[in-house]
Motif scaffolding. Structure first.
Motif, PDB file in Angstrom:
ATOM      1  N   VAL A  57       0.871  -1.259  -0.012  1.00 31.42           N
ATOM      2  CA  VAL A  57       0.018  -0.083   0.220  1.00 31.42           C
ATOM      3  C   VAL A  57       1.001   1.193  -0.007  1.00 31.42           C
ATOM      4  N   ARG A  58       0.324   2.185  -0.571  1.00 25.44           N
ATOM      5  CA  ARG A  58       1.230   3.465  -0.919  1.00 25.44           C
ATOM      6  C   ARG A  58       0.436   4.805  -0.595  1.00 25.44           C
ATOM      7  N   ARG A  59       0.967   5.595   0.414  1.00 26.25           N
ATOM      8  CA  ARG A  59       0.165   6.642   0.750  1.00 26.25           C
ATOM      9  C   ARG A  59       1.008   7.977   0.600  1.00 26.25           C
ATOM     10  N   PRO A  60       0.498   8.729  -0.597  1.00 28.32           N
ATOM     11  CA  PRO A  60       1.331   9.977  -0.914  1.00 28.32           C
ATOM     12  C   PRO A  60       1.149  10.888   0.521  1.00 28.32           C
ATOM     13  N   PHE A  61       1.940  11.959   0.519  1.00 37.38           N
ATOM     14  CA  PHE A  61       1.691  13.195   1.326  1.00 37.38           C
ATOM     15  C   PHE A  61       0.290  13.829   0.994  1.00 37.38           C
ATOM     16  N   TRP A  62      -0.595  14.132   2.120  1.00 36.72           N
ATOM     17  CA  TRP A  62      -1.524  14.855   1.676  1.00 36.72           C
ATOM     18  C   TRP A  62      -1.726  16.130   2.623  1.00 36.72           C
ATOM     19  N   TRP A  63      -2.690  16.964   2.408  1.00 39.04           N
ATOM     20  CA  TRP A  63      -2.918  18.080   3.014  1.00 39.04           C
ATOM     21  C   TRP A  63      -4.352  18.049   3.610  1.00 39.04           C
ATOM     22  N   ILE A  64      -5.349  17.988   2.903  1.00 41.01           N
ATOM     23  CA  ILE A  64      -6.819  18.125   3.148  1.00 41.01           C
ATOM     24  C   ILE A  64      -7.478  16.790   3.250  1.00 41.01           C
ATOM     25  N   THR A  65      -7.350  15.986   2.421  1.00 42.02           N
ATOM     26  CA  THR A  65      -7.880  14.730   2.346  1.00 42.02           C
ATOM     27  C   THR A  65      -6.542  13.729   2.134  1.00 42.02           C
ATOM     28  N   SER A  66      -6.824  12.446   2.596  1.00 40.25           N
ATOM     29  CA  SER A  66      -5.641  11.461   2.361  1.00 40.25           C
ATOM     30  C   SER A  66      -6.163  10.677   1.360  1.00 40.25           C
ATOM     31  N   SER A  67      -5.374   9.872   0.692  1.00 46.55           N
ATOM     32  CA  SER A  67      -5.757   8.613  -0.372  1.00 46.55           C
ATOM     33  C   SER A  67      -4.475   7.644  -0.154  1.00 46.55           C
ATOM     34  N   ILE A  68      -4.986   6.375  -0.181  1.00 41.42           N
ATOM     35  CA  ILE A  68      -3.817   5.408  -0.167  1.00 41.42           C
ATOM     36  C   ILE A  68      -4.190   4.299  -1.300  1.00 41.42           C
ATOM     37  N   PHE A  69      -3.066   3.786  -1.886  1.00 42.06           N
ATOM     38  CA  PHE A  69      -3.087   3.027  -3.051  1.00 42.06           C
ATOM     39  C   PHE A  69      -2.788   1.497  -2.894  1.00 42.06           C
ATOM     40  N   ALA A  70      -3.665   0.538  -3.397  1.00 47.92           N
ATOM     41  CA  ALA A  70      -2.980  -0.796  -3.286  1.00 47.92           C
ATOM     42  C   ALA A  70      -2.413  -1.314  -4.491  1.00 47.92           C
ATOM     43  N   GLU A  71      -1.170  -1.778  -4.307  1.00 49.11           N
ATOM     44  CA  GLU A  71      -0.054  -2.314  -5.459  1.00 49.11           C
ATOM     45  C   GLU A  71       0.241  -3.918  -5.353  1.00 49.11           C
ATOM     46  N   ILE A  72       0.293  -4.325  -6.897  1.00 45.45           N
ATOM     47  CA  ILE A  72       0.690  -5.355  -6.637  1.00 45.45           C
ATOM     48  C   ILE A  72       1.803  -5.685  -7.806  1.00 45.45           C
ATOM     49  N   ASP A  73       3.010  -5.943  -7.462  1.00 46.13           N
ATOM     50  CA  ASP A  73       4.152  -6.080  -8.462  1.00 46.13           C
ATOM     51  C   ASP A  73       4.214  -4.570  -9.147  1.00 46.13           C
ATOM     52  N   GLY A  74       4.383  -3.586  -8.301  1.00 44.14           N
ATOM     53  CA  GLY A  74       4.182  -2.238  -9.078  1.00 44.14           C
ATOM     54  C   GLY A  74       2.873  -1.689  -9.736  1.00 44.14           C
ATOM     55  N   LYS A  75       2.075  -2.306  -9.945  1.00 44.71           N
ATOM     56  CA  LYS A  75       0.691  -1.959 -10.686  1.00 44.71           C
ATOM     57  C   LYS A  75      -0.362  -1.748  -9.661  1.00 44.71           C
ATOM     58  N   GLU A  76      -0.951  -0.487  -9.596  1.00 40.37           N
ATOM     59  CA  GLU A  76      -2.056  -0.199  -8.783  1.00 40.37           C
ATOM     60  C   GLU A  76      -3.250  -0.926  -9.365  1.00 40.37           C
ATOM     61  N   ILE A  77      -3.797  -1.472  -8.203  1.00 42.94           N
ATOM     62  CA  ILE A  77      -5.041  -2.153  -8.590  1.00 42.94           C
ATOM     63  C   ILE A  77      -6.302  -1.676  -7.722  1.00 42.94           C
ATOM     64  N   GLY A  78      -6.158  -0.759  -6.880  1.00 43.04           N
ATOM     65  CA  GLY A  78      -7.432  -0.102  -6.367  1.00 43.04           C
ATOM     66  C   GLY A  78      -6.819   1.189  -5.264  1.00 43.04           C
ATOM     67  N   VAL A  79      -7.786   1.790  -4.855  1.00 39.10           N
ATOM     68  CA  VAL A  79      -7.357   3.130  -3.960  1.00 39.10           C
ATOM     69  C   VAL A  79      -8.542   3.325  -3.137  1.00 39.10           C
ATOM     70  N   VAL A  80      -8.165   3.983  -2.028  1.00 44.00           N
ATOM     71  CA  VAL A  80      -9.228   4.712  -1.038  1.00 44.00           C
ATOM     72  C   VAL A  80      -9.024   6.107  -1.070  1.00 44.00           C
ATOM     73  N   HIS A  81     -10.125   6.730  -1.190  1.00 41.28           N
ATOM     74  CA  HIS A  81     -10.043   8.485  -1.093  1.00 41.28           C
ATOM     75  C   HIS A  81     -10.660   8.455   0.133  1.00 41.28           C
ATOM     76  N   ARG A  82     -10.238   9.408   0.908  1.00 42.98           N
ATOM     77  CA  ARG A  82     -11.158   9.982   2.049  1.00 42.98           C
ATOM     78  C   ARG A  82     -11.825  11.269   1.379  1.00 42.98           C
ATOM     79  N   ARG A  83     -12.985  11.408   1.729  1.00 43.99           N
ATOM     80  CA  ARG A  83     -13.936  12.497   1.442  1.00 43.99           C
ATOM     81  C   ARG A  83     -13.963  13.656   2.526  1.00 43.99           C
ATOM     82  N   TRP A  84     -13.732  14.652   2.246  1.00 43.07           N
ATOM     83  CA  TRP A  84     -13.965  15.568   3.305  1.00 43.07           C
ATOM     84  C   TRP A  84     -15.285  15.854   3.705  1.00 43.07           C
TER      85      TRP A  84
END
Length: 207
Positions: A57-84
């Motif tokens: 799972v990869r979570r970039p820097f965030w300021w207002i709302t966060s996102s986190i990505f699920a990855e297999i072998d370097g390929k993004e398969i899904g994401v979770v976005h937090r809604r403000w």
């Protein structure tokens, strides 16, 4: 000053809670941890008990709302976005570009996060501060249980019988479950991991 450490978790199966079936280990920059704290970017490896990587799972820097990505072998398969939202905790879960679940937690002191589909059917549930099986002896950190439902009551043995069945609209696919785990990691960082360290196991209730 308290030093923010990389988060680490053990993953256990409710049927066999004595031995971890996997681990989640954060990888992040020490300076970013001290300056950005819970807004820091990081990658977390999800491995089996032997250390073989299953996905990340990869979570970039965030300021207002966060996102986190699920990855297999370097390929993004899904994401979770937090809604403000001013007080509710709302998360949108995607597999590829298609949303498959939403979490609309009422906020305040409610720490149960229920994944529902577009029709309002329950798909899974994440509980924080669930107590059981004597895990409080292992650490003073928060405990979590991820309930995927569709458990055959007749197959339950031992302590697993204490877990109430979760009625679901349909079972999640493996890739969707990976995104659900990403959500659990994001929840821990958004609300509970103020100082880092060892988190307590995610308890995975399997069919």
């Amino acid at each position: 000053m308290l030093k923010l450490q990389e988060n680490r978790y053990a993953v256990v199966d409710a049927y066999y809670p004595q031995a971890p079936v996997g681990f989640i280990s954060e990888q992040s920059n020490v300076i970013a941890r001290q300056i950005l704290r819970t807004r820091r970017p990081f990658i977390a490896k999800i491995t089996d008990s032997l250390g073989n990587e299953l996905f990340r799972v990869r979570r970039p820097f965030w300021w207002i709302t966060s996102s986190i990505f699920a990855e297999i072998d370097g390929k993004e398969i899904g994401v979770v976005h937090r809604r403000w939202h001013l007080w509710r905790r709302v998360y949108d879960l995607y597999l590829g570009n298609k949303q498959f679940a939403v979490v609309e937690n009422p906020g305040f002191w409610n720490w149960t996060f229920t994944l529902k589909d577009i029709d309002g059917n329950v798909l899974a549930e994440i509980d924080r501060d669930w107590r059981g099986f004597g895990f409080e002896l292992l650490t003073d950190a928060g405990q979590y249980v991820i309930r995927f439902g569709d458990v055959n009551p007749g197959s339950k043995t031992g302590p697993a019988k204490m877990i109430k069945d979760l009625e679901i609209g349909r079972p999640l696919r493996l890739a969707e479950r990976a995104v659900a785990v990403a959500l659990a990691v994001s929840l821990d960082n958004d609300y509970f991991s103020r100082h880092g360290g060892w988190g307590l196991p995610f308890l995975v209730v399997s069919e």
